[in-house]
Design an enzyme around this catalytic site. Structure first.
Site, mmCIF file in Angstrom:
data_model
loop_
_atom_site.group_PDB
_atom_site.id
_atom_site.type_symbol
_atom_site.label_atom_id
_atom_site.label_comp_id
_atom_site.label_asym_id
_atom_site.label_seq_id
_atom_site.Cartn_x
_atom_site.Cartn_y
_atom_site.Cartn_z
ATOM 1 N N GLU A 24 1.062 -5.219 11.093
ATOM 2 C CA GLU A 24 0.622 -3.827 11.039
ATOM 3 C C GLU A 24 1.475 -3.059 12.044
ATOM 4 O O GLU A 24 1.378 -3.273 13.251
ATOM 5 C CB GLU A 24 -0.864 -3.709 11.383
ATOM 6 C CG GLU A 24 -1.803 -4.380 10.392
ATOM 7 C CD GLU A 24 -2.042 -3.563 9.133
ATOM 8 O OE1 GLU A 24 -1.495 -2.432 9.050
ATOM 9 O OE2 GLU A 24 -2.765 -4.041 8.247
ATOM 10 N N GLU A 53 2.107 3.601 3.013
ATOM 11 C CA GLU A 53 2.656 2.978 4.212
ATOM 12 C C GLU A 53 4.184 2.988 4.159
ATOM 13 O O GLU A 53 4.856 1.963 4.099
ATOM 14 C CB GLU A 53 2.055 1.578 4.361
ATOM 15 C CG GLU A 53 0.537 1.668 4.547
ATOM 16 C CD GLU A 53 -0.194 0.337 4.530
ATOM 17 O OE1 GLU A 53 0.471 -0.717 4.562
ATOM 18 O OE2 GLU A 53 -1.440 0.361 4.486
ATOM 19 N N HIS A 108 2.874 -3.817 6.932
ATOM 20 C CA HIS A 108 1.893 -2.771 6.650
ATOM 21 C C HIS A 108 1.898 -1.778 7.810
ATOM 22 O O HIS A 108 2.537 -1.985 8.833
ATOM 23 C CB HIS A 108 0.489 -3.369 6.515
ATOM 24 C CG HIS A 108 0.270 -4.110 5.243
ATOM 25 N ND1 HIS A 108 -0.398 -3.571 4.158
ATOM 26 C CD2 HIS A 108 0.627 -5.365 4.869
ATOM 27 C CE1 HIS A 108 -0.433 -4.457 3.173
ATOM 28 N NE2 HIS A 108 0.187 -5.566 3.581
ATOM 29 N N HIS A 115 0.854 -1.187 0.000
ATOM 30 C CA HIS A 115 0.000 0.000 0.000
ATOM 31 C C HIS A 115 0.889 1.236 0.000
ATOM 32 O O HIS A 115 1.774 1.393 0.839
ATOM 33 C CB HIS A 115 -0.929 -0.017 1.210
ATOM 34 C CG HIS A 115 -1.971 -1.085 1.113
ATOM 35 N ND1 HIS A 115 -2.498 -1.719 2.222
ATOM 36 C CD2 HIS A 115 -2.594 -1.634 0.036
ATOM 37 C CE1 HIS A 115 -3.399 -2.610 1.823
ATOM 38 N NE2 HIS A 115 -3.463 -2.573 0.498
#
Length: 434
Positions: free
Chosen positions: A383, A178, A310, A175
């Site tokens: 994450e 990020e 991420h 993404h």
């Protein structure tokens, strides 16, 4: 995205409560009241009353990308038109101030210059290869839609040889926005090279493992989001969508396992979770998938373990994302127990919350599901920092980069330790790894 799951330790933090209160204090609108932003501009909104995986999945099925999961709400990114549509569906939205707008000592967002640019990443890779020629190599494994190199770095004690050793893959920046994940890749490159021959654990691991790092899966998106002078809050790649003015595919909904199966992605090209017209339709997804497939040697996949980095939420996630079930076709009780035990061990090193991906909400066409179901690779999604938009959201200040990348050092080394046989963590090595 941070949420407790299935009786695990409580994960809703005081910081999240403070975040919402501060957002309201520093300029958030009232619920369902939309700010006077120009049409097409994007910002974050808190969506109240969305507090179960089923309710989060229902919201995601509107084509909305969920940025953050709180105890009784979520945070999303939307433009004014999207926010209006959600309000019309009955969702209660509160506009949050952008991190860059926060003052009075509150954490602010980074400036684009806080993060390495795509070009600087390539320079760092080349420098490491020149400085450690027996330890580091790199190769262009393919190109993005706009023609940028997608580079894979190999780190091992005998890097020029393809040895019969377990391989571990780290991927970053699927993404675009990020950017902290790219800093994570550069941290790993630096730590594994500078500490080889000095740190006994790293030395032993690189003598018995082969490490692959792909610093940016989505270089077009990274450049677009970062290099205009201000962040654009861009998530997808930069591939045009035929028959529409919308641009981009969500690479982490474009993988060829359960692609588009289960309402965990969007068929709308304008959505942030657009899955593309077909699996691996995005060149970046196909490049990385082809690279992974190329590591099948003699009928055996050499990559045994994987982390896809991420931001944000401080989570360790594992398959499956397409179903709420703990087990499913291709994921046995022993497989699930191994994912849970190893994921928890990884989280114990960095303070993240461990849980199955679908504890958040249903996703389909994700890299973790594909890595496991298609290739038999124990795949985790990390994450990274922060836990909430309060800490900068997708754009935390550059001052946190050293701390938050080093925070994952022990998790990475733990995964490398178990790369020879992940089932060892549940005492089942004799059954699966003999």
């Amino acid at each position: 995205m941070r949420i407790s799951g299935r009786g695990r330790r409580t994960t809703f933090s005081a910081a999240a409560v403070i975040a919402l209160a501060l957002a309201l204090l520093f300029g958030a609108g009232q619920a369902t009241a939309l700010p006077a932003d120009p049409e097409g501009s994007v910002r974050q909104y808190a969506v109240a009353g969305v507090d179960t995986a089923a309710e989060r999945t229902r919201l995601a099925r509107t084509g909305t990308a969920i940025d953050e999961v709180r105890e009784d709400s979520v945070v999303i990114t939307a433009d004014r038109a999207q926010a209006g549509r959600l309000s019309g569906l009955g969702y209660r939205l509160t506009a949050l101030t952008a991190p860059a707008e926060r003052r009075g000592g509150l954490p602010g967002a980074a400036a684009p210059a806080d993060y390495h640019t795509y070009g600087q990443v390539l320079t760092a890779v080349n420098a490491a290869r020149a400085q450690y020629p027996s330890l580091v190599s790199s190769r262009v494994i393919g190109r993005s839609y706009q023609g940028r190199d997608i580079v894979a770095i190999k780190i091992s004690d005998n890097v020029a040889a393809d040895e019969a050793e377990p391989e571990v893959l780290f991927t970053h920046n699927q993404h675009a926005r990020e950017h902290l994940t790219v800093e994570m890749a550069l941290y790993l490159l630096d730590e594994l090279t500078t500490q080889y021959g000095t740190d006994p654990e790293i030395t032993q691991l690189l003598n018995t493992r082969e490490v692959w790092i792909i610093p940016s899966v989505n270089p077009d998106g990274k450049v677009y989001d970062q290099e205009s002078g201000s962040f654009r809050n861009w998530r997808k790649n930069r591939q045009p969508n035929s028959g529409t003015t919308a641009v981009g595919t969500d690479l982490n909904r474009n993988w060829a396992y359960r692609w588009g199966c289960c309402g965990g992605s969007s068929g709308s090209p304008s959505s942030d979770t657009y899955r593309g017209p077909s699996a691996e339709s995005a060149p970046e997804t196909r490049v990385v998938a082809d690279f992974v497939r190329s590591r099948i040697v003699g009928g055996q996949q050499q990559i045994t373990a994987h982390i896809d980095f991420h931001t944000y939420g401080e989570l360790v996630l594992w398959p499956f994302g397409y179903t709420y079930a703990d087990t499913a076709t291709g994921l046995t009780q022993d497989d699930a127990a191994t994912f849970r035990a190893l994921g928890t061990a990884l989280a114990d090193t960095n303070g993240y919350t461990p849980q199955q991906s679908s504890d958040l909400y249903i996703t389909d066409g994700s890299v973790g599901d594909w890595m496991w179901a298609d290739q038999g690779i124990f795949s985790f999604t990390f994450e990274m920092y922060p836990t909430s938009a309060f800490g900068g959201g997708f754009y935390p200040p550059g001052s946190v980069i050293p701390r938050e990348t080093a925070r994952n050092r022990e998790a990475v080394l733990t995964l490398l330790q178990y790369a020879d046989c992940a089932y060892r963590i549940i005492g089942a090595e004799a059954r699966y790894c003999a």
